[in-house]
Design a protein around this motif. Sequence first.
Motif, mmCIF file in Angstrom:
data_model
loop_
_atom_site.group_PDB
_atom_site.id
_atom_site.type_symbol
_atom_site.label_atom_id
_atom_site.label_comp_id
_atom_site.label_asym_id
_atom_site.label_seq_id
_atom_site.Cartn_x
_atom_site.Cartn_y
_atom_site.Cartn_z
ATOM 1 N N UNK A 217 0.828 -1.212 0.000
ATOM 2 C CA UNK A 217 0.000 0.000 0.000
ATOM 3 C C UNK A 217 0.862 1.262 0.000
ATOM 4 N N UNK A 218 1.987 1.235 0.704
ATOM 5 C CA UNK A 218 2.899 2.381 0.746
ATOM 6 C C UNK A 218 3.467 2.643 -0.649
ATOM 7 N N UNK A 219 3.906 1.573 -1.331
ATOM 8 C CA UNK A 219 4.428 1.718 -2.687
ATOM 9 C C UNK A 219 3.344 2.218 -3.634
ATOM 10 N N UNK A 220 2.155 1.658 -3.508
ATOM 11 C CA UNK A 220 1.037 2.071 -4.360
ATOM 12 C C UNK A 220 0.732 3.559 -4.156
ATOM 13 N N UNK A 221 0.735 4.015 -2.899
ATOM 14 C CA UNK A 221 0.472 5.416 -2.578
ATOM 15 C C UNK A 221 1.555 6.319 -3.171
ATOM 16 N N UNK A 222 2.811 5.870 -3.086
ATOM 17 C CA UNK A 222 3.928 6.645 -3.634
ATOM 18 C C UNK A 222 3.775 6.802 -5.148
ATOM 19 N N UNK A 223 3.482 5.703 -5.824
ATOM 20 C CA UNK A 223 3.323 5.748 -7.284
ATOM 21 C C UNK A 223 2.116 6.584 -7.683
ATOM 22 N N UNK A 224 1.067 6.500 -6.864
ATOM 23 C CA UNK A 224 -0.132 7.291 -7.141
ATOM 24 C C UNK A 224 0.162 8.784 -6.983
ATOM 25 N N UNK A 225 0.959 9.153 -5.976
ATOM 26 C CA UNK A 225 1.310 10.564 -5.769
ATOM 27 C C UNK A 225 2.178 11.098 -6.909
ATOM 28 N N UNK A 226 2.892 10.199 -7.588
ATOM 29 C CA UNK A 226 3.697 10.595 -8.748
ATOM 30 C C UNK A 226 2.847 10.691 -10.012
ATOM 31 N N UNK A 227 1.564 10.336 -9.895
ATOM 32 C CA UNK A 227 0.650 10.435 -11.031
ATOM 33 C C UNK A 227 0.708 9.272 -11.993
ATOM 34 N N UNK A 228 1.327 8.176 -11.592
ATOM 35 C CA UNK A 228 1.506 7.065 -12.515
ATOM 36 C C UNK A 228 0.228 6.264 -12.775
ATOM 37 N N UNK A 229 -0.816 6.493 -11.985
ATOM 38 C CA UNK A 229 -2.084 5.796 -12.210
ATOM 39 C C UNK A 229 -3.112 6.680 -12.899
ATOM 40 N N UNK A 230 -2.698 7.886 -13.338
ATOM 41 C CA UNK A 230 -3.601 8.828 -14.004
ATOM 42 C C UNK A 230 -4.114 8.223 -15.311
ATOM 43 N N UNK A 231 -5.345 8.559 -15.624
ATOM 44 C CA UNK A 231 -5.980 8.060 -16.843
ATOM 45 C C UNK A 231 -5.221 8.538 -18.084
ATOM 46 N N UNK A 232 -4.601 9.703 -18.004
ATOM 47 C CA UNK A 232 -3.871 10.251 -19.157
ATOM 48 C C UNK A 232 -2.686 9.374 -19.550
ATOM 49 N N UNK A 233 -2.157 8.576 -18.624
ATOM 50 C CA UNK A 233 -1.018 7.703 -18.915
ATOM 51 C C UNK A 233 -1.439 6.362 -19.513
ATOM 52 N N UNK A 234 -2.723 6.088 -19.457
ATOM 53 C CA UNK A 234 -3.188 4.776 -19.911
ATOM 54 C C UNK A 234 -3.342 4.769 -21.425
ATOM 55 N N UNK A 235 -2.993 3.650 -22.017
ATOM 56 C CA UNK A 235 -3.126 3.488 -23.454
ATOM 57 C C UNK A 235 -4.219 2.463 -23.732
ATOM 58 N N UNK A 236 -4.869 2.619 -24.850
ATOM 59 C CA UNK A 236 -5.908 1.683 -25.238
ATOM 60 C C UNK A 236 -5.259 0.341 -25.598
ATOM 61 N N UNK A 237 -5.881 -0.728 -25.166
ATOM 62 C CA UNK A 237 -5.352 -2.055 -25.466
ATOM 63 C C UNK A 237 -5.741 -2.411 -26.899
#
Length: 179
Positions: free
Chosen positions: A113-133
């Motif tokens: 959860x700590x790692x997930x929170x860190x990555x989320x704060x860096x914006x790595x889970x933002x929708x803008x970073x996602x690509x269509x499969x």
Amino acid sequence: MYIKTLTVSELNGYIKKLVDNDFILGNSNVKGEISNFKLHSSGHIYFSIKDEYSKINCVMFRSSARNLKFMPENGMKVVVKGRVSVYEKDGAYQIYCNDIELDGVGELYMAFEKLKSKLQSQGLFEVTHKKEIPPYARKIGVVTSPTGAAVRDIINVAKRRNDAVVTFNISCFSSRNKC
């Protein structure tokens, strides 16, 4: 002295009798963190408990699961109460749980959860970073042992399911250069 040759079933049955007749294994409380949690449609619960060095599979049948005061989840730190026995068909031992008590949130889950929170704060889970499969993969990456069968299995299944699959580049990247 004559030593009898046993079948696999006879050996597993013998080991099961030894384990089932041990008092401590028949009345065990084991502390660990839940992983691989699965609530089956039958009402049985299958999961593992682990610590930093080991894991053991557990099963809780519907009759015991009905009495739980909470629904277990991955990452929960628990104490399971039950008996250790052998599932003869597979020759595997596991804990047959009668009860599960909550013992806090596990350290492994907290680290996740700590790692997930860190990555989320860096914006790595933002929708803008996602690509269509894409409907069909152009490249497939597999991370596995260089001597494992996984790569060969993937190649065989891919070729069998899609005639257009023709070439494969198998690369090996290792910090030890043993590829």
